[in-house]
Design a protein around this motif. Structure first.
Motif, PDB file in Angstrom:
ATOM      1  N   HIS A 270      21.326  -4.963  16.884  1.00  0.00           N
ATOM      2  CA  HIS A 270      20.821  -3.794  16.156  1.00  0.00           C
ATOM      3  C   HIS A 270      20.113  -2.799  17.068  1.00  0.00           C
ATOM      4  CE1 HIS A 270      22.016  -5.472  12.350  1.00  0.00           C
ATOM      5  NE2 HIS A 270      21.451  -6.612  12.683  1.00  0.00           N
ATOM      6  N   ALA A 271      20.605  -2.687  18.286  1.00  0.00           N
ATOM      7  CA  ALA A 271      20.014  -1.735  19.237  1.00  0.00           C
ATOM      8  C   ALA A 271      20.045  -0.315  18.707  1.00  0.00           C
ATOM      9  CB  ALA A 271      20.754  -1.814  20.572  1.00  0.00           C
ATOM     10  N   ASP A 272      21.039  -0.005  17.848  1.00  0.00           N
ATOM     11  CA  ASP A 272      21.150   1.349  17.310  1.00  0.00           C
ATOM     12  C   ASP A 272      20.007   1.704  16.370  1.00  0.00           C
ATOM     13  OD1 ASP A 272      22.270  -0.662  15.598  1.00  0.00           O
ATOM     14  OD2 ASP A 272      23.122   0.926  14.356  1.00  0.00           O
ATOM     15  N   LEU A 273      19.300   0.704  15.861  1.00  0.00           N
ATOM     16  CA  LEU A 273      18.195   0.958  14.933  1.00  0.00           C
ATOM     17  C   LEU A 273      16.867   1.229  15.644  1.00  0.00           C
ATOM     18  CD1 LEU A 273      18.717  -1.809  12.215  1.00  0.00           C
ATOM     19  CD2 LEU A 273      19.493   0.565  12.137  1.00  0.00           C
ATOM     20  N   LEU A 274      16.744   0.770  16.853  1.00  0.00           N
ATOM     21  CA  LEU A 274      15.433   0.670  17.485  1.00  0.00           C
ATOM     22  C   LEU A 274      14.785   2.005  17.806  1.00  0.00           C
ATOM     23  CD1 LEU A 274      16.061  -2.411  19.786  1.00  0.00           C
ATOM     24  CD2 LEU A 274      15.029  -2.336  17.508  1.00  0.00           C
ATOM     25  N   ASP A 275      15.562   3.069  17.868  1.00  0.00           N
ATOM     26  CA  ASP A 275      14.992   4.388  18.139  1.00  0.00           C
ATOM     27  C   ASP A 275      15.028   5.308  16.925  1.00  0.00           C
ATOM     28  OD1 ASP A 275      14.361   3.878  20.838  1.00  0.00           O
ATOM     29  OD2 ASP A 275      16.439   4.261  21.438  1.00  0.00           O
ATOM     30  N   LEU A 276      15.500   4.807  15.785  1.00  0.00           N
ATOM     31  CA  LEU A 276      15.571   5.652  14.592  1.00  0.00           C
ATOM     32  C   LEU A 276      14.182   5.829  13.978  1.00  0.00           C
ATOM     33  CD1 LEU A 276      18.728   4.352  12.673  1.00  0.00           C
ATOM     34  CD2 LEU A 276      18.533   6.377  14.125  1.00  0.00           C
TER      35      LEU A 276
ATOM     36  N   ARG B 190       0.841  -1.197   0.000  1.00  0.00           N
ATOM     37  CA  ARG B 190       0.000   0.000   0.000  1.00  0.00           C
ATOM     38  C   ARG B 190       0.877   1.248   0.000  1.00  0.00           C
ATOM     39  NH1 ARG B 190      -1.576  -3.299   3.929  1.00  0.00           N
ATOM     40  NH2 ARG B 190      -0.838  -1.911   5.592  1.00  0.00           N
ATOM     41  N   PRO B 191       0.472   2.308  -0.669  1.00  0.00           N
ATOM     42  CA  PRO B 191       1.312   3.509  -0.730  1.00  0.00           C
ATOM     43  C   PRO B 191       1.575   4.089   0.658  1.00  0.00           C
ATOM     44  CG  PRO B 191      -0.463   3.627  -2.343  1.00  0.00           C
ATOM     45  CD  PRO B 191      -0.765   2.448  -1.465  1.00  0.00           C
ATOM     46  N   ASP B 192       2.822   4.433   0.925  1.00  0.00           N
ATOM     47  CA  ASP B 192       3.155   5.117   2.172  1.00  0.00           C
ATOM     48  C   ASP B 192       3.054   6.620   1.940  1.00  0.00           C
ATOM     49  OD1 ASP B 192       4.656   4.704   4.974  1.00  0.00           O
ATOM     50  OD2 ASP B 192       5.343   6.536   3.996  1.00  0.00           O
ATOM     51  N   PRO B 193       2.346   7.356   2.802  1.00  0.00           N
ATOM     52  CA  PRO B 193       2.118   8.784   2.537  1.00  0.00           C
ATOM     53  C   PRO B 193       3.390   9.615   2.496  1.00  0.00           C
ATOM     54  CG  PRO B 193       1.355   8.168   4.744  1.00  0.00           C
ATOM     55  CD  PRO B 193       1.648   6.908   4.022  1.00  0.00           C
ATOM     56  N   ARG B 194       4.434   9.225   3.235  1.00  0.00           N
ATOM     57  CA  ARG B 194       5.672  10.003   3.229  1.00  0.00           C
ATOM     58  C   ARG B 194       6.465   9.784   1.947  1.00  0.00           C
ATOM     59  NH1 ARG B 194       5.735   7.238   8.905  1.00  0.00           N
ATOM     60  NH2 ARG B 194       4.761   5.798   7.454  1.00  0.00           N
ATOM     61  N   VAL B 195       6.469   8.568   1.465  1.00  0.00           N
ATOM     62  CA  VAL B 195       7.081   8.302   0.169  1.00  0.00           C
ATOM     63  C   VAL B 195       6.274   8.991  -0.931  1.00  0.00           C
ATOM     64  CG1 VAL B 195       7.745   6.507  -1.465  1.00  0.00           C
ATOM     65  CG2 VAL B 195       8.037   6.126   0.996  1.00  0.00           C
ATOM     66  N   ALA B 196       4.956   8.918  -0.812  1.00  0.00           N
ATOM     67  CA  ALA B 196       4.084   9.558  -1.793  1.00  0.00           C
ATOM     68  C   ALA B 196       4.336  11.063  -1.865  1.00  0.00           C
ATOM     69  CB  ALA B 196       2.622   9.291  -1.448  1.00  0.00           C
ATOM     70  N   ALA B 197       4.541  11.700  -0.719  1.00  0.00           N
ATOM     71  CA  ALA B 197       4.776  13.141  -0.704  1.00  0.00           C
ATOM     72  C   ALA B 197       6.057  13.495  -1.458  1.00  0.00           C
ATOM     73  CB  ALA B 197       4.852  13.642   0.733  1.00  0.00           C
ATOM     74  N   GLN B 198       7.084  12.663  -1.329  1.00  0.00           N
ATOM     75  CA  GLN B 198       8.338  12.937  -2.028  1.00  0.00           C
ATOM     76  C   GLN B 198       8.178  12.755  -3.535  1.00  0.00           C
ATOM     77  OE1 GLN B 198      11.688  11.037  -0.215  1.00  0.00           O
ATOM     78  NE2 GLN B 198      13.165  11.890  -1.652  1.00  0.00           N
TER      79      GLN B 198
ATOM     80  N   PRO C   5      14.246   8.109   2.323  1.00  0.00           N
ATOM     81  CA  PRO C   5      14.358   7.376   3.590  1.00  0.00           C
ATOM     82  C   PRO C   5      13.122   6.516   3.831  1.00  0.00           C
ATOM     83  CG  PRO C   5      13.850   9.682   4.009  1.00  0.00           C
ATOM     84  CD  PRO C   5      14.090   9.571   2.534  1.00  0.00           C
ATOM     85  N   VAL C   6      13.323   5.394   4.499  1.00  0.00           N
ATOM     86  CA  VAL C   6      12.223   4.479   4.796  1.00  0.00           C
ATOM     87  C   VAL C   6      11.750   4.736   6.225  1.00  0.00           C
ATOM     88  CG1 VAL C   6      11.468   2.082   4.891  1.00  0.00           C
ATOM     89  CG2 VAL C   6      13.281   2.761   3.287  1.00  0.00           C
ATOM     90  N   PRO C   7      10.495   5.172   6.418  1.00  0.00           N
ATOM     91  CA  PRO C   7       9.991   5.392   7.782  1.00  0.00           C
ATOM     92  C   PRO C   7       9.954   4.088   8.576  1.00  0.00           C
ATOM     93  CG  PRO C   7       8.531   6.376   6.130  1.00  0.00           C
ATOM     94  CD  PRO C   7       9.488   5.502   5.394  1.00  0.00           C
ATOM     95  N   HIS C   8      10.090   4.179   9.888  1.00  0.00           N
ATOM     96  CA  HIS C   8      10.119   2.971  10.717  1.00  0.00           C
ATOM     97  C   HIS C   8       8.797   2.216  10.686  1.00  0.00           C
ATOM     98  CE1 HIS C   8       7.598   4.164  14.221  1.00  0.00           C
ATOM     99  NE2 HIS C   8       7.907   5.379  13.837  1.00  0.00           N
ATOM    100  N   ASP C   9       7.710   2.918  10.347  1.00  0.00           N
ATOM    101  CA  ASP C   9       6.397   2.280  10.275  1.00  0.00           C
ATOM    102  C   ASP C   9       5.851   2.310   8.854  1.00  0.00           C
ATOM    103  OD1 ASP C   9       6.120   5.021  10.196  1.00  0.00           O
ATOM    104  OD2 ASP C   9       4.447   5.108  11.618  1.00  0.00           O
ATOM    105  N   CYS C  10       6.740   2.195   7.892  1.00  0.00           N
ATOM    106  CA  CYS C  10       6.358   2.254   6.473  1.00  0.00           C
ATOM    107  C   CYS C  10       5.231   1.257   6.186  1.00  0.00           C
ATOM    108  CB  CYS C  10       7.577   1.929   5.611  1.00  0.00           C
ATOM    109  SG  CYS C  10       7.303   2.077   3.836  1.00  0.00           S
ATOM    110  N   VAL C  11       4.209   1.711   5.476  1.00  0.00           N
ATOM    111  CA  VAL C  11       3.069   0.832   5.179  1.00  0.00           C
ATOM    112  C   VAL C  11       3.173   0.177   3.807  1.00  0.00           C
ATOM    113  CG1 VAL C  11       1.539   2.118   6.707  1.00  0.00           C
ATOM    114  CG2 VAL C  11       1.628   2.728   4.282  1.00  0.00           C
ATOM    115  N   ASP C  12       4.167   0.576   3.023  1.00  0.00           N
ATOM    116  CA  ASP C  12       4.412  -0.062   1.732  1.00  0.00           C
ATOM    117  C   ASP C  12       5.460  -1.142   1.949  1.00  0.00           C
ATOM    118  OD1 ASP C  12       4.925  -0.816  -0.848  1.00  0.00           O
ATOM    119  OD2 ASP C  12       5.193   1.213  -1.628  1.00  0.00           O
ATOM    120  N   GLY C  13       5.074  -2.396   1.778  1.00  0.00           N
ATOM    121  CA  GLY C  13       5.943  -3.496   2.148  1.00  0.00           C
ATOM    122  C   GLY C  13       6.979  -3.866   1.115  1.00  0.00           C
ATOM    123  N   PHE C  14       7.750  -2.902   0.616  1.00  0.00           N
ATOM    124  CA  PHE C  14       8.864  -3.222  -0.274  1.00  0.00           C
ATOM    125  C   PHE C  14      10.014  -3.810   0.536  1.00  0.00           C
ATOM    126  CE2 PHE C  14       8.747   1.541   0.130  1.00  0.00           C
ATOM    127  CZ  PHE C  14       9.772   1.678   1.056  1.00  0.00           C
TER     128      PHE C  14
END
Length: 246
Positions: free
Chosen positions: A226-232, A16-24, A166-175
């Motif tokens: 991958h603890a460094d990823l968990l808050d990005l 499904r389209p992710d709105p943040r990717v769509a905006a770009q 950039p890929v949001p942490h909660d991206c709804v487009d499952g690429f």
């Protein structure tokens, strides 16, 4: 037969389209009043000013929503429409499926009056993504055979600018890299079915790596590594938007 006739049957459930990717993408299309979408699939990210979609797969065409732009079943390398057909042409996560890149880009340049927008990925960056580098190197090797170098693509387009997507942490487009902070998603076969790099590499090939991932999630080893990823909030997995002004 188009690739997605065999791997695209469940595409609409995870892609499904992710709105943040769509905006770009919308920003890159700029003031284009008419758009042709090449390699359009099920219609993700098509702006309202889309006048025509080009898609070779009947399976994908069947999944386009009611009210979507008219669709023409054709391959990017040979699009049977007139020159200068629209202000802008977009091609999203599709160039790696083309059999003749030069012919396809020539068609985009022929059809577009003012602008071309392409979403792709930089394999030099993407192959370092943890899923590929640590668990599924076979999928990275498969992508090595089909990924289009960004500099080659920019050169064919002619003076294209390159933007990081950039890929949001909660991206709804499952690429492919959408679940970089949600690793358990890669254990779901329905999620994997919507990712061509995994679907085409094959379940038998990737099963051992997925079993290692499952074990590392159970033991929390993945979380420690991958603890460094968990808050990005977002992550650069190599996705790139190329914008060429004609």
């Amino acid at each position: 037969m188009a690739i997605y006739d065999s791997i695209g049957t469940t595409y609409n459930t995870t892609r499904r389209p992710d709105p943040r990717v769509a905006a770009q993408i919308t920003a890159a299309l700029g003031d284009a009043r008419t758009v042709v979408n090449v390699g359009a699939g099920a219609g993700s990210y098509e702006p309202p000013q889309t006048v025509l979609a080009i898609e070779p797969s009947a399976v994908m065409i069947e999944q386009r929503p009611v009210g979507a732009a008219p669709v023409l079943q054709a391959f990017a390398e040979n699009i049977p429409i007139e020159d200068n057909a629209a202000d802008a042409v977009m091609a999203l996560l599709t160039v790696h499926h083309w059999t003749d890149l030069e012919a396809g880009i020539a068609e985009l340049r022929r059809i577009a009056r003012r602008r071309i927008v392409i979403l792709t990925w930089d394999q030099e960056v993407t192959r370092e993504f943890w899923l590929l580098s640590e668990y599924l190197p076979e999928a990275a090797e498969f992508d090595d055979t089909r990924a289009v170098p960004v500099d080659r693509l920019a050169a064919l387009l002619g003076d294209a600018r390159v933007e990081v997507v950039p890929v949001p942490h909660d991206c709804v487009d499952g690429f492919g890299a959408a679940y970089w902070r949600r690793p358990e998603a890669y254990l779901d076969p329905a999620v994997r079915a919507g990712m061509s790099m995994l679907a085409q590499t094959g379940e038998e090939t990737i099963r051992p790596g997925l079993e290692r991932l499952a074990a590392d999630l159970t033991s929390r080893r993945w979380h420690e590594r991958h603890a460094d990823l968990l808050d990005l909030p977002e992550y650069d997995a190599g996705y790139r938007l190329l914008v060429a002004e004609l």
